[in-house]
Scaffold this motif. Structure first.
Motif, PDB file in Angstrom:
ATOM      1  N   PRO A  67       0.840  -1.214   0.000  1.00  0.00           N
ATOM      2  CA  PRO A  67       0.000   0.000   0.000  1.00  0.00           C
ATOM      3  C   PRO A  67       0.869   1.255   0.000  1.00  0.00           C
ATOM      4  O   PRO A  67       1.821   1.348   0.766  1.00  0.00           O
ATOM      5  N   SER A  68       0.547   2.196  -0.887  1.00  0.00           N
ATOM      6  CA  SER A  68       1.347   3.410  -0.953  1.00  0.00           C
ATOM      7  C   SER A  68       0.503   4.683  -0.912  1.00  0.00           C
ATOM      8  O   SER A  68       0.988   5.715  -0.474  1.00  0.00           O
ATOM      9  N   ARG A  69      -0.736   4.632  -1.395  1.00  0.00           N
ATOM     10  CA  ARG A  69      -1.598   5.803  -1.426  1.00  0.00           C
ATOM     11  C   ARG A  69      -3.037   5.380  -1.219  1.00  0.00           C
ATOM     12  O   ARG A  69      -3.411   4.258  -1.496  1.00  0.00           O
ATOM     13  N   LEU A  70      -3.837   6.316  -0.765  1.00  0.00           N
ATOM     14  CA  LEU A  70      -5.282   6.150  -0.715  1.00  0.00           C
ATOM     15  C   LEU A  70      -5.865   7.244  -1.596  1.00  0.00           C
ATOM     16  O   LEU A  70      -5.464   8.402  -1.494  1.00  0.00           O
ATOM     17  N   VAL A  71      -6.763   6.888  -2.489  1.00  0.00           N
ATOM     18  CA  VAL A  71      -7.366   7.872  -3.385  1.00  0.00           C
ATOM     19  C   VAL A  71      -8.877   7.742  -3.346  1.00  0.00           C
ATOM     20  O   VAL A  71      -9.415   6.689  -3.016  1.00  0.00           O
ATOM     21  N   CYS A  72      -9.548   8.830  -3.692  1.00  0.00           N
ATOM     22  CA  CYS A  72     -11.014   8.839  -3.748  1.00  0.00           C
ATOM     23  C   CYS A  72     -11.445   8.373  -5.130  1.00  0.00           C
ATOM     24  O   CYS A  72     -10.906   8.818  -6.143  1.00  0.00           O
ATOM     25  N   ASP A  73     -12.428   7.478  -5.168  1.00  0.00           N
ATOM     26  CA  ASP A  73     -12.934   6.960  -6.438  1.00  0.00           C
ATOM     27  C   ASP A  73     -13.822   7.955  -7.170  1.00  0.00           C
ATOM     28  O   ASP A  73     -14.082   7.799  -8.355  1.00  0.00           O
ATOM     29  N   ARG A  74     -14.310   8.958  -6.481  1.00  0.00           N
ATOM     30  CA  ARG A  74     -15.181   9.955  -7.105  1.00  0.00           C
ATOM     31  C   ARG A  74     -14.329  11.023  -7.789  1.00  0.00           C
ATOM     32  O   ARG A  74     -13.185  11.243  -7.410  1.00  0.00           O
ATOM     33  N   PRO A  75     -14.884  11.729  -8.758  1.00  0.00           N
ATOM     34  CA  PRO A  75     -14.098  12.765  -9.454  1.00  0.00           C
ATOM     35  C   PRO A  75     -14.046  14.080  -8.678  1.00  0.00           C
ATOM     36  O   PRO A  75     -14.172  15.152  -9.253  1.00  0.00           O
ATOM     37  N   CYS A  76     -13.831  13.996  -7.369  1.00  0.00           N
ATOM     38  CA  CYS A  76     -13.855  15.209  -6.544  1.00  0.00           C
ATOM     39  C   CYS A  76     -12.572  16.024  -6.657  1.00  0.00           C
ATOM     40  O   CYS A  76     -12.522  17.166  -6.232  1.00  0.00           O
ATOM     41  N   GLY A  77     -11.525  15.432  -7.207  1.00  0.00           N
ATOM     42  CA  GLY A  77     -10.267  16.158  -7.351  1.00  0.00           C
ATOM     43  C   GLY A  77      -9.406  16.153  -6.113  1.00  0.00           C
ATOM     44  O   GLY A  77      -8.369  16.807  -6.072  1.00  0.00           O
ATOM     45  N   HIS A  78      -9.794  15.403  -5.066  1.00  0.00           N
ATOM     46  CA  HIS A  78      -8.969  15.335  -3.865  1.00  0.00           C
ATOM     47  C   HIS A  78      -7.656  14.656  -4.218  1.00  0.00           C
ATOM     48  O   HIS A  78      -7.645  13.653  -4.929  1.00  0.00           O
ATOM     49  N   PRO A  79      -6.535  15.202  -3.753  1.00  0.00           N
ATOM     50  CA  PRO A  79      -5.244  14.644  -4.148  1.00  0.00           C
ATOM     51  C   PRO A  79      -4.934  13.289  -3.531  1.00  0.00           C
ATOM     52  O   PRO A  79      -3.985  12.632  -3.929  1.00  0.00           O
ATOM     53  N   GLY A  80      -5.686  12.852  -2.550  1.00  0.00           N
ATOM     54  CA  GLY A  80      -5.430  11.554  -1.942  1.00  0.00           C
ATOM     55  C   GLY A  80      -4.598  11.676  -0.681  1.00  0.00           C
ATOM     56  O   GLY A  80      -4.339  12.768  -0.185  1.00  0.00           O
ATOM     57  N   TRP A  81      -4.186  10.550  -0.171  1.00  0.00           N
ATOM     58  CA  TRP A  81      -3.402  10.480   1.050  1.00  0.00           C
ATOM     59  C   TRP A  81      -2.201   9.589   0.828  1.00  0.00           C
ATOM     60  O   TRP A  81      -2.248   8.639   0.052  1.00  0.00           O
ATOM     61  N   VAL A  82      -1.128   9.891   1.515  1.00  0.00           N
ATOM     62  CA  VAL A  82       0.087   9.084   1.463  1.00  0.00           C
ATOM     63  C   VAL A  82       0.091   8.161   2.672  1.00  0.00           C
ATOM     64  O   VAL A  82      -0.269   8.582   3.770  1.00  0.00           O
ATOM     65  N   VAL A  83       0.496   6.919   2.477  1.00  0.00           N
ATOM     66  CA  VAL A  83       0.560   5.956   3.571  1.00  0.00           C
ATOM     67  C   VAL A  83       1.963   5.998   4.175  1.00  0.00           C
ATOM     68  O   VAL A  83       2.951   5.813   3.477  1.00  0.00           O
ATOM     69  N   LEU A  84       2.046   6.298   5.481  1.00  0.00           N
ATOM     70  CA  LEU A  84       3.321   6.372   6.186  1.00  0.00           C
ATOM     71  C   LEU A  84       3.308   5.462   7.405  1.00  0.00           C
ATOM     72  O   LEU A  84       2.245   5.145   7.937  1.00  0.00           O
ATOM     73  N   ASP A  85       4.491   5.104   7.860  1.00  0.00           N
ATOM     74  CA  ASP A  85       4.634   4.292   9.056  1.00  0.00           C
ATOM     75  C   ASP A  85       4.561   5.203  10.283  1.00  0.00           C
ATOM     76  O   ASP A  85       5.433   6.037  10.509  1.00  0.00           O
ATOM     77  N   ALA A  86       3.507   5.057  11.083  1.00  0.00           N
ATOM     78  CA  ALA A  86       3.302   5.925  12.249  1.00  0.00           C
ATOM     79  C   ALA A  86       4.285   5.623  13.367  1.00  0.00           C
ATOM     80  O   ALA A  86       4.483   6.442  14.257  1.00  0.00           O
ATOM     81  N   SER A  87       4.910   4.463  13.344  1.00  0.00           N
ATOM     82  CA  SER A  87       5.851   4.132  14.413  1.00  0.00           C
ATOM     83  C   SER A  87       7.233   4.734  14.164  1.00  0.00           C
ATOM     84  O   SER A  87       8.135   4.564  14.973  1.00  0.00           O
ATOM     85  N   ALA A  88       7.389   5.438  13.055  1.00  0.00           N
ATOM     86  CA  ALA A  88       8.681   6.049  12.745  1.00  0.00           C
ATOM     87  C   ALA A  88       9.022   7.104  13.796  1.00  0.00           C
ATOM     88  O   ALA A  88       8.172   7.914  14.162  1.00  0.00           O
ATOM     89  N   PRO A  89      10.270   7.122  14.270  1.00  0.00           N
ATOM     90  CA  PRO A  89      10.639   8.093  15.305  1.00  0.00           C
ATOM     91  C   PRO A  89      10.643   9.539  14.805  1.00  0.00           C
ATOM     92  O   PRO A  89      10.403  10.445  15.570  1.00  0.00           O
ATOM     93  N   ASP A  90      10.897   9.765  13.541  1.00  0.00           N
ATOM     94  CA  ASP A  90      10.946  11.120  12.996  1.00  0.00           C
ATOM     95  C   ASP A  90       9.965  11.218  11.828  1.00  0.00           C
ATOM     96  O   ASP A  90      10.269  10.811  10.709  1.00  0.00           O
ATOM     97  N   LEU A  91       8.790  11.762  12.095  1.00  0.00           N
ATOM     98  CA  LEU A  91       7.757  11.845  11.075  1.00  0.00           C
ATOM     99  C   LEU A  91       8.159  12.784   9.935  1.00  0.00           C
ATOM    100  O   LEU A  91       7.786  12.569   8.785  1.00  0.00           O
ATOM    101  N   HIS A  92       8.961  13.815  10.225  1.00  0.00           N
ATOM    102  CA  HIS A  92       9.416  14.730   9.173  1.00  0.00           C
ATOM    103  C   HIS A  92      10.292  13.986   8.171  1.00  0.00           C
ATOM    104  O   HIS A  92      10.187  14.206   6.965  1.00  0.00           O
TER     105      HIS A  92
END
Length: 186
Positions: free
Chosen positions: A60-85
């Motif tokens: 899994p790398s991205r989440l996108v909306c199936d509707r033509p709303c134009g939302h850019p989507g979301w990026v999937v990141l590891d929340a347990s990472a010590p440095d989110l930046h």
């Protein structure tokens, strides 16, 4: 796992105004703009219809909306990472690698990586890699591994990388699977 909007300042184009002759009048929409506006309203009211997009390795790398709303989507990141930046920079670099694979395939120059689009993306990847180091070859599109771009880009950035044989074989397998067996090994 943390999901972060891929593009926080995304705005759609405003609809055209008037009759095209400079005279004010009712807002005019194209059919695509009307569909997008309706999809945006529906998503705002009921939420997005989300699809999980997989990278070339089946992760899994991205989440996108199936509707033509134009939302850019979301990026999937590891929340347990010590440095989110750092993880955000790594996610941005993965997007650059994906864009490089697309630009490479679209390039009509020989060698393909010498196109303006590829050169610009390679330079941006090198700039980020100089600060955070290389990402693992398993995380980039298989095409950039099999073509040697992964090693070429990092060498120009002063980063020493080697693609292990098992990763190269997995990249070839993923590429052959995605092209229906049409990928030719060099």
């Amino acid at each position: 796992m943390t999901v972060i909007p891929a593009d926080i300042g995304h705005a759609s184009e405003p609809p055209h105004q008037g009759d095209g002759g400079g005279r004010p009048g009712p807002k005019l929409f194209t059919l695509d703009q009307a569909r997008q506006e309706l999809a945006q309203r529906e998503c705002a009211e009921f939420g997005h219809d989300v699809t999980v997009m997989l990278d070339g390795w089946g992760q899994p790398s991205r989440l996108v909306c199936d509707r033509p709303c134009g939302h850019p989507g979301w990026v999937v990141l590891d929340a347990s990472a010590p440095d989110l930046h750092l993880e955000l920079l790594r996610a941005a670099m993965l997007d650059l690698w994906a864009d490089l694979a697309v630009a490479y395939l679209a390039s009509e120059t020989r060698p393909r990586e010498s196109s303006v689009a590829c050169h610009g993306l390679m330079t941006r990847i090198q700039d980020v890699a100089r600060h955070i180091g290389p990402v693992e070859p398993e995380k980039v599109p298989p095409l950039v591994v099999t073509t040697g771009l992964y090693e070429l880009v990092h060498a120009a950035a002063g980063c020493e990388v080697q693609v292990p044989p098992q990763v190269m074989e997995a990249a070839w397998s993923a590429l052959e699977q995605s092209t229906g067996g049409k990928a030719a090994r060099a």
